[in-house]
Structures are given as C-alpha cells and as structure tokens.
Design an enzyme around this catalytic site. Structure first.
Site, PDB file in Angstrom:
ATOM      1  N   THR A 185       0.660  -1.199   0.035  1.00 11.48           N
ATOM      2  CA  THR A 185       0.083   0.136  -0.161  1.00 11.48           C
ATOM      3  C   THR A 185       0.743   1.318   0.011  1.00 11.48           C
ATOM      4  O   THR A 185       1.798   1.301   0.585  1.00 11.48           O
ATOM      5  CB  THR A 185      -0.661  -0.055   1.236  1.00 11.48           C
ATOM      6  OG1 THR A 185      -1.963  -1.064   1.061  1.00 11.48           O
ATOM      7  CG2 THR A 185      -1.392   1.235   1.507  1.00 11.48           C
ATOM      8  N   ARG A 226     -15.270  -5.432   2.033  1.00  9.74           N
ATOM      9  CA  ARG A 226     -14.432  -5.260   2.917  1.00  9.74           C
ATOM     10  C   ARG A 226     -13.530  -3.763   2.648  1.00  9.74           C
ATOM     11  O   ARG A 226     -13.254  -3.791   1.678  1.00  9.74           O
ATOM     12  CB  ARG A 226     -13.476  -6.229   3.179  1.00  9.74           C
ATOM     13  CG  ARG A 226     -12.397  -6.030   4.324  1.00  9.74           C
ATOM     14  CD  ARG A 226     -10.998  -5.371   3.896  1.00  9.74           C
ATOM     15  NE  ARG A 226      -9.978  -5.473   4.850  1.00  9.74           N
ATOM     16  CZ  ARG A 226      -8.794  -4.588   4.711  1.00  9.74           C
ATOM     17  NH1 ARG A 226      -8.673  -3.962   3.671  1.00  9.74           N
ATOM     18  NH2 ARG A 226      -8.022  -4.907   5.773  1.00  9.74           N
ATOM     19  N   VAL A 227     -13.654  -2.866   3.777  1.00 12.46           N
ATOM     20  CA  VAL A 227     -13.038  -1.724   3.556  1.00 12.46           C
ATOM     21  C   VAL A 227     -11.873  -1.699   4.561  1.00 12.46           C
ATOM     22  O   VAL A 227     -12.056  -2.069   5.902  1.00 12.46           O
ATOM     23  CB  VAL A 227     -13.770  -0.524   3.785  1.00 12.46           C
ATOM     24  CG1 VAL A 227     -13.121   0.631   3.810  1.00 12.46           C
ATOM     25  CG2 VAL A 227     -14.925  -0.343   2.570  1.00 12.46           C
ATOM     26  N   GLY A 281      -0.053  -2.211   6.124  1.00 12.36           N
ATOM     27  CA  GLY A 281      -0.204  -3.471   6.873  1.00 12.36           C
ATOM     28  C   GLY A 281      -1.788  -3.870   6.998  1.00 12.36           C
ATOM     29  O   GLY A 281      -2.597  -3.548   6.205  1.00 12.36           O
ATOM     30  N   GLY A 306      -5.333  -3.546   7.802  1.00 10.17           N
ATOM     31  CA  GLY A 306      -5.557  -2.566   8.201  1.00 10.17           C
ATOM     32  C   GLY A 306      -6.946  -2.289   9.248  1.00 10.17           C
ATOM     33  O   GLY A 306      -7.069  -1.639   9.996  1.00 10.17           O
TER      34      GLY A 306
HETATM   35  C1  SD4 Z   1      -5.465  -2.591   3.996  1.00  7.63           C
HETATM   36  N1  SD4 Z   1      -3.582  -1.397   4.855  1.00  7.63           N
HETATM   37  O1  SD4 Z   1      -6.580  -2.538   3.453  1.00  7.63           O
HETATM   38  C2  SD4 Z   1      -3.994  -1.932   3.650  1.00  7.63           C
HETATM   39  C3  SD4 Z   1      -3.538  -2.997   3.119  1.00  7.63           C
HETATM   40  C4  SD4 Z   1      -1.912  -2.863   2.964  1.00  7.63           C
HETATM   41  O2  SD4 Z   1      -0.288  -4.103   2.414  1.00  7.63           O
HETATM   42  O3  SD4 Z   1      -1.387  -1.999   3.641  1.00  7.63           O
HETATM   43  N2  SD4 Z   1      -1.449  -3.976   2.280  1.00  7.63           N
HETATM   44  O4  SD4 Z   1      -5.740  -3.016   5.201  1.00  7.63           O
END
Ligand code: SD4
Length: 301
Positions: free
Chosen positions: A161, A189-190, A213, A215
């Site tokens: 991300t 999912r959000v 990470g 979320g």
């Molecule tokens: C999420 N934080 O949708 C984001 C995903 C992410 O590596 O950082 N992925 O949870």
C-alpha cells in the site's frame, strides 16, 4: 523553490512515487498536488499487487480500490470499494473539493467518478486473475507478513500500500493513501486506507501519519490520528510511531505476533519517523538533497 520541502512514502516503490511528487514540490507546487501526483504514479505503475490497476482482487475476483487524501488544513476526501476506475486518489480529491461529503463507497463512488469525467475501465490484470484462481484452490485467508513486498513471480521489485506525506516550501502538509486492500478480502471489506484517522491523518499544526499492513488493526485504534496526537503531545515522529505500535501489542499480544502493521510520520518541521510490528518495513524519503533515500524501519519483532 523547493526549500524545506520533503516527501515520504511507504515501501520501496515509494521511491518512484516520491519522485513523481517531487516534480511538483520542486516546481514550488503544493503538498496536496504533490501527494496526488505521487499516488497517481503508484496507481498506474505496472505491476503492484497491492495498489491500483495491478492489485489483487477480493475473494469473489473483484478488484476493489480504497484511497484517501487529506490536506493539513483539515480538508479531506476518500473512496472505498471503488471498482473500474484507474485513479481512486483523484476521485477522493474530487469528493473533497466538489461535494459536501468526506467519503463515497461502492457503486455511488463509481457513479460520482463517472459524473466527474473519469473513465470506467476493466482493471483486473491477467496475472491478478491467475493469482486469484490459484488462491481459490485452498481459499485460506491468512495474511502473511510483508507478503506483498515479495511481488509477483518474476517481479524483482517489492510493493505494498502506498501511504505518502509531504510538506511543501510554504510549510503546508498533505497526505494520500491508496491501495487495493488485503488480497482475497471478503467482498465489501474496507480497510484503513480510506478511513481518515486510521490509514491517514494530517494536521498543519503538528504533522501527518499514514499506515500500511493489516488495516483492521489500524481501524481498531484510529491509529494515524493517534500518531499525530502523540506528536502533538511532544513525541518525535519515530517515538509517536513506536508508542502507537506498543499500544497495539499491549491490546492484542497474540495477534500482533502474526500480523504486520507499519506507521510512517512526518512532522511540521520535516522530521521523519517510522515503526513497524515486524521487520521488513522500508520507507522512502525525498528532499532537495536526495531523491532516492530508502530507509529501514525499526520494529518490535
Ligand atoms: C488494508 N492497509 O487494506 C491496507 C493494506 C495494506 O499491504 O497495507 N497492504 O488493510
């Protein structure tokens, strides 16, 4: 013109995103324009399995995108579960500038984007579709630490991300966050990235913070807001990130052993700090002295 301007981003592909943002800052442009340009770069880049058109889909095979943008004066906009639109961050900016709202989701977000002149297009790549079909064979949802960093087979670069924070030559701050979310998530999912205060928070009085990470962990703790508030109380960006991570570990000691959470913060003086639960988080820093600085974050484990 760039003076004390600086831009920082999550992960190693943040180097490229920073350079796109830097073009704006070096020309005397605003932090807001810079983070939008940086996030757009990440959204178009081929091939990042966690952002934009190359993202992995949800478990129903739908690529759904989340993004947010925030200016240090408190203006903000976001979109969640947006489909078939290449630049979610720019739609988020339109939500901020052209509506009385902060967040639009799903069909409504797409309808708004089209009304604002964005083109609908099929985004799921053949590689992402194949990865999804392979996943379906076991259909186990067990997010692995830094899994996105490994990229796709044959893809030597690492990604995740994109969270970006910038300060411009006038000392104004802004941030943006853009993602396709957790691969194989439930449809609908959000994550934290489009939630102001969870995946992104910026305040000209203090500084900004962003996260990457799993979320759900940031959403439980209004984590980016927490990091900014800790800085407001006098912590440095690194201390604020570390304390936010420590709180997460205290609350969910078992879960924190297997999940990755990473924070990145920039204060109003341009100081940068980061902290992660697990090793492997890197972040990119760009200013007039150096445009390709990649740093390792400290971590608990
Ligand atoms: C999420 N934080 O949708 C984001 C995903 C992410 O590596 O950082 N992925 O949870």
């Amino acid at each position: 013109a760039a003076g004390g301007a600086r831009v920082v981003s999550t992960w190693d592909f943040g180097v490229g995103a920073n350079q796109a943002a830097w073009k704006v800052l070096a020309g005397g442009g605003s932090a807001l324009d810079a983070v939008e340009a940086g996030a757009r770069w990440a959204e178009s880049e081929l091939c990042n399995p966690t952002v934009g058109r190359c993202g992995n889909p949800d478990r129903d095979g739908v690529l759904s995108l989340d993004a947010s943008i925030m200016d240090g004066d408190g203006r903000c906009g976001s979109v969640a579960a947006l489909t078939d639109i290449l630049h979610p961050v720019s739609v988020a900016r339109k939500v901020m500038e052209n509506t009385p709202h902060v967040m639009l989701v799903g069909q409504g977000a797409q309808q708004f984007a089209v009304a604002q002149g964005f083109e609908r297009q099929k985004l799921l790549t053949p590689a992402a579709e194949k990865a999804w079909r392979d996943w379906l064979k076991t259909a186990q949802y067990t997010p692995e630490i830094n899994v996105e960093r490994r990229g796709r087979p044959g893809d030597s670069s690492n990604h995740d991300t994109l969270g970006m924070l910038a300060i411009d030559a006038n000392g104004r701050l802004a941030g943006a966050c853009t993602t396709s979310g957790m691969a194989w998530k439930l449809h609908g999912r959000v994550g934290d990235s489009p939630i102001i205060g969870a995946g992104l928070y910026v305040d000209n009085e203090v500084g900004g913070a962003t996260a990457s990470g799993v979320g759900e962990e940031m959403m439980r703790n209004a984590a980016s807001f927490l990091v900014v508030e800790l800085m407001r109380q006098g912590r440095s960006p690194a201390e604020a990130c570390r304390e936010a991570i420590a709180r997460l570990v205290r609350k969910r000691p078992e879960a924190s052993k297997t999940l990755q959470v990473c924070f990145l913060a920039l204060d109003k003086h341009g100081q940068v700090g980061a902290y992660a639960l697990h090793r492997g988080f890197v972040y990119a820093v760009c200013d007039k002295d150096r445009q390709d600085d990649l740093r390792d974050s400290a971590s608990v484990y």
